[in-house]
Write an enzyme that holds these catalytic residues in place. Sequence first.
Site, PDB file in Angstrom:
ATOM      1  N   HIS A 267       0.833  -1.208   0.000  1.00  0.00           N
ATOM      2  CA  HIS A 267       0.000   0.000   0.000  1.00  0.00           C
ATOM      3  C   HIS A 267       0.863   1.252   0.000  1.00  0.00           C
ATOM      4  CE1 HIS A 267      -3.329   2.539   0.474  1.00  0.00           C
ATOM      5  NE2 HIS A 267      -3.854   2.112   1.586  1.00  0.00           N
ATOM      6  N   HIS A 306      -0.750   1.629 -12.362  1.00  0.00           N
ATOM      7  CA  HIS A 306      -1.667   1.762 -11.232  1.00  0.00           C
ATOM      8  C   HIS A 306      -2.879   0.894 -11.502  1.00  0.00           C
ATOM      9  CE1 HIS A 306      -4.284   3.711  -8.272  1.00  0.00           C
ATOM     10  NE2 HIS A 306      -3.177   4.157  -7.728  1.00  0.00           N
ATOM     11  N   ASP A 362       3.640   7.862  -6.523  1.00  0.00           N
ATOM     12  CA  ASP A 362       4.860   7.482  -5.814  1.00  0.00           C
ATOM     13  C   ASP A 362       6.128   7.721  -6.619  1.00  0.00           C
ATOM     14  OD1 ASP A 362       3.743   6.662  -3.412  1.00  0.00           O
ATOM     15  OD2 ASP A 362       3.094   4.782  -4.303  1.00  0.00           O
TER      16      ASP A 362
HETATM   17  C1  LIG Z   1       0.603  -0.799  -9.510  1.00  0.00           C
HETATM   18  C2  LIG Z   1       0.592  -2.177 -10.185  1.00  0.00           C
HETATM   19  C3  LIG Z   1       0.753  -3.241  -9.075  1.00  0.00           C
HETATM   20  C4  LIG Z   1      -0.729  -2.367 -10.926  1.00  0.00           C
HETATM   21  O1  LIG Z   1      -0.768  -3.642 -11.413  1.00  0.00           O
HETATM   22  P1  LIG Z   1      -1.978  -4.255 -12.250  1.00  0.00           P
HETATM   23  O2  LIG Z   1      -3.089  -3.286 -12.377  1.00  0.00           O
HETATM   24  O3  LIG Z   1      -2.287  -5.554 -11.624  1.00  0.00           O
HETATM   25  O4  LIG Z   1      -1.340  -4.405 -13.671  1.00  0.00           O
HETATM   26  P2  LIG Z   1      -0.657  -5.710 -14.235  1.00  0.00           P
HETATM   27  O5  LIG Z   1       0.376  -6.205 -13.267  1.00  0.00           O
HETATM   28  O6  LIG Z   1      -1.735  -6.639 -14.656  1.00  0.00           O
HETATM   29  O7  LIG Z   1       0.114  -5.134 -15.511  1.00  0.00           O
HETATM   30  C5  LIG Z   1      -0.402  -5.048 -16.826  1.00  0.00           C
HETATM   31  C6  LIG Z   1       0.770  -5.146 -17.799  1.00  0.00           C
HETATM   32  O8  LIG Z   1       1.666  -4.057 -17.598  1.00  0.00           O
HETATM   33  C7  LIG Z   1       2.950  -4.528 -17.146  1.00  0.00           C
HETATM   34  N1  LIG Z   1       3.358  -3.673 -16.033  1.00  0.00           N
HETATM   35  C8  LIG Z   1       2.564  -3.161 -15.057  1.00  0.00           C
HETATM   36  N2  LIG Z   1       3.271  -2.341 -14.257  1.00  0.00           N
HETATM   37  C9  LIG Z   1       4.521  -2.343 -14.735  1.00  0.00           C
HETATM   38  C10 LIG Z   1       5.694  -1.679 -14.330  1.00  0.00           C
HETATM   39  N3  LIG Z   1       5.686  -0.882 -13.282  1.00  0.00           N
HETATM   40  N4  LIG Z   1       6.808  -1.900 -15.034  1.00  0.00           N
HETATM   41  C11 LIG Z   1       6.816  -2.706 -16.116  1.00  0.00           C
HETATM   42  N5  LIG Z   1       5.736  -3.360 -16.572  1.00  0.00           N
HETATM   43  C12 LIG Z   1       4.594  -3.180 -15.873  1.00  0.00           C
HETATM   44  C13 LIG Z   1       2.723  -5.960 -16.689  1.00  0.00           C
HETATM   45  O9  LIG Z   1       3.900  -6.733 -16.835  1.00  0.00           O
HETATM   46  C14 LIG Z   1       1.624  -6.396 -17.617  1.00  0.00           C
HETATM   47  O10 LIG Z   1       2.196  -6.669 -18.870  1.00  0.00           O
HETATM   48  P3  LIG Z   1       1.693  -7.956 -19.719  1.00  0.00           P
HETATM   49  O11 LIG Z   1       0.222  -7.740 -19.943  1.00  0.00           O
HETATM   50  O12 LIG Z   1       2.522  -7.942 -20.953  1.00  0.00           O
HETATM   51  O13 LIG Z   1       1.968  -9.134 -18.827  1.00  0.00           O
HETATM   52  C15 LIG Z   1       1.769  -2.318 -11.190  1.00  0.00           C
HETATM   53  O14 LIG Z   1       1.622  -1.380 -12.234  1.00  0.00           O
HETATM   54  C16 LIG Z   1       3.139  -2.156 -10.515  1.00  0.00           C
HETATM   55  O15 LIG Z   1       3.674  -3.140  -9.980  1.00  0.00           O
HETATM   56  N6  LIG Z   1       3.733  -0.930 -10.542  1.00  0.00           N
HETATM   57  C17 LIG Z   1       4.994  -0.692  -9.909  1.00  0.00           C
HETATM   58  C18 LIG Z   1       4.817  -0.513  -8.411  1.00  0.00           C
HETATM   59  C19 LIG Z   1       4.199   0.810  -8.050  1.00  0.00           C
HETATM   60  O16 LIG Z   1       4.608   1.861  -8.540  1.00  0.00           O
HETATM   61  N7  LIG Z   1       3.203   0.770  -7.149  1.00  0.00           N
HETATM   62  C20 LIG Z   1       2.559   1.959  -6.641  1.00  0.00           C
HETATM   63  C21 LIG Z   1       1.124   2.036  -7.004  1.00  0.00           C
HETATM   64  S1  LIG Z   1       0.442   3.563  -6.424  1.00  0.00           S
END
Ligand SMILES: CC(C)(COP(=O)(O)OP(=O)(O)OC[C@H]1O[C@@H](n2cnc3c(N)ncnc32)[C@H](O)[C@@H]1OP(=O)(O)O)[C@@H](O)C(=O)NCCC(=O)NCCS
Length: 448
Positions: A267, A306, A362
């Site tokens: 979170h 996100h 972030d």
């Molecule tokens: C925030 C987060 C968890 C959201 O995840 P989600 O909605 O479940 O999205 P997914 O993990 O399904 O990602 C969709 C696609 O984008 C890619 N992707 C998502 N975030 C990515 C990132 N930060 N870097 C590289 N690739 C990313 C995934 O590999 C996936 O690719 P694919 O379809 O080819 O497999 C994810 O974007 C992430 O881990 N970001 C980095 C951590 C972060 O900044 N968190 C703070 C949130 S406020």
Amino acid sequence: MTDSLTVRDNRTGQEYDVPITDGTIKAADLGAIKEGDDQPGLAVYDPGFVNTASCRSAVTFIDGEEGILEYRGYPIEQLAEKSNFLEVAYLLIHGSLPTKAEYESWVHEITYHTFVHENVKSFMEGFRYDAHPMGMLMASVGALSTFYPDARHIDDDEIRRLQIVRMIAKMPTLGAWAFRHAQGKPYIYPDNELGYTANFLSMLFKMSEQRFEADERLVRALDVLFILHADHEQNCSTNAVRGVGSSQVDPYSAVAAGVAALYGPLHGGANEAVLRMLRRIETVENVPGFLEGVKNREERLMGFGHRVYKNYDPRARIIEQHMDEVFEATEYNPLVEIARELAKRALDDEYFTSRKLYPNVDYYSGIIYEALQIPTEMFTVIFAIPRTSGWVAQWMELNDDPEQKIARPRQIYTGERDRDFIPIEEREGPEKIVGPPARRPKRQRRGA
Ligand SMILES: CC(C)(COP(=O)(O)OP(=O)(O)OC[C@H]1O[C@@H](n2cnc3c(N)ncnc32)[C@H](O)[C@@H]1OP(=O)(O)O)[C@@H](O)C(=O)NCCC(=O)NCCS
């Protein structure tokens, strides 16, 4: 066309009309769908509430596709530019912007409730020398319920209002003292001549000077960060506040649950991961190579993507606008250049744009906190202080909502049934189960 969903249960061949209201169906209506009269009704399985609305709310609106964030209908961009954190807190809690008189009285009340009982100081001093400030904040805000036992009268408007004022006023004091504790420095009492954010900085950093006067640009930047973090509708910690609050416990205990949720790395911890990533990249020249690694799925671009925003997180754009001002007032941080180059290249790259990966809040916030000399273990504390205004606004809404009930989800039971108890002398089993249970494989989970 009627606003309903026709469902055919292929187990029985029966059809049902389920009303659609506000783009949702009531899970309880699905309960009428049964295989037989003595069978349980159909339920919805939705771990993590990925597609379940838990409440009606008029506090915060998000359109993730368009990158829109509004508090009580006001765009975040306008609030960040024209308002200040205490006015925004008033807006979240009361539903409308204050008049001049209302604003002055609100600021006065908050300012004069910043002190905490001396016993709070004594028990905070009792934490271990290396206690994590977020653990201290969680425990101390929960403990406030023992100082204000009246807080349990959650239906009394005046009592409720007083607790909300106390909570918003005292969170910076508790957060700053948790920080001073970890630093082994004396706790600094609030300075009621200072504004909310300037006073917080004073409680963090004041040493022997008569008055700690922070640079106005830094006070404003932190105030903007407070505005941006004040609420974000039904995220994990707000859901925790609502879930615990649904038992009708006092608001200090409900907010302690919110702090606990925010403590978790999924979170509140991404900005720290961004700083680690930027340090690892080391120089602007290494940016293209790093991005290749991300595209080859060797790593993630932290601070990008996100669960809700599939567009630029509007909060990231606003923070970015304040970076230059912050670095005018502080020591230059070379990580900024790496961050900007990385964002520029990623936003120009089909891999990221096709997946709708944009900077989130972030991405830049950690760099600014670092410039303000706030250590990483304080990042979530800095998040919890303004988020308290959102938590209490949502908590009030919960208590006033006649449709709300105690939060009590269903489950799909996967365990054994109808076993007969066996006395311990008669139980048989392999010797090896006497030791600790074997470690289970780690669950892979994603945050948002
Ligand atoms: C925030 C987060 C968890 C959201 O995840 P989600 O909605 O479940 O999205 P997914 O993990 O399904 O990602 C969709 C696609 O984008 C890619 N992707 C998502 N975030 C990515 C990132 N930060 N870097 C590289 N690739 C990313 C995934 O590999 C996936 O690719 P694919 O379809 O080819 O497999 C994810 O974007 C992430 O881990 N970001 C980095 C951590 C972060 O900044 N968190 C703070 C949130 S406020």
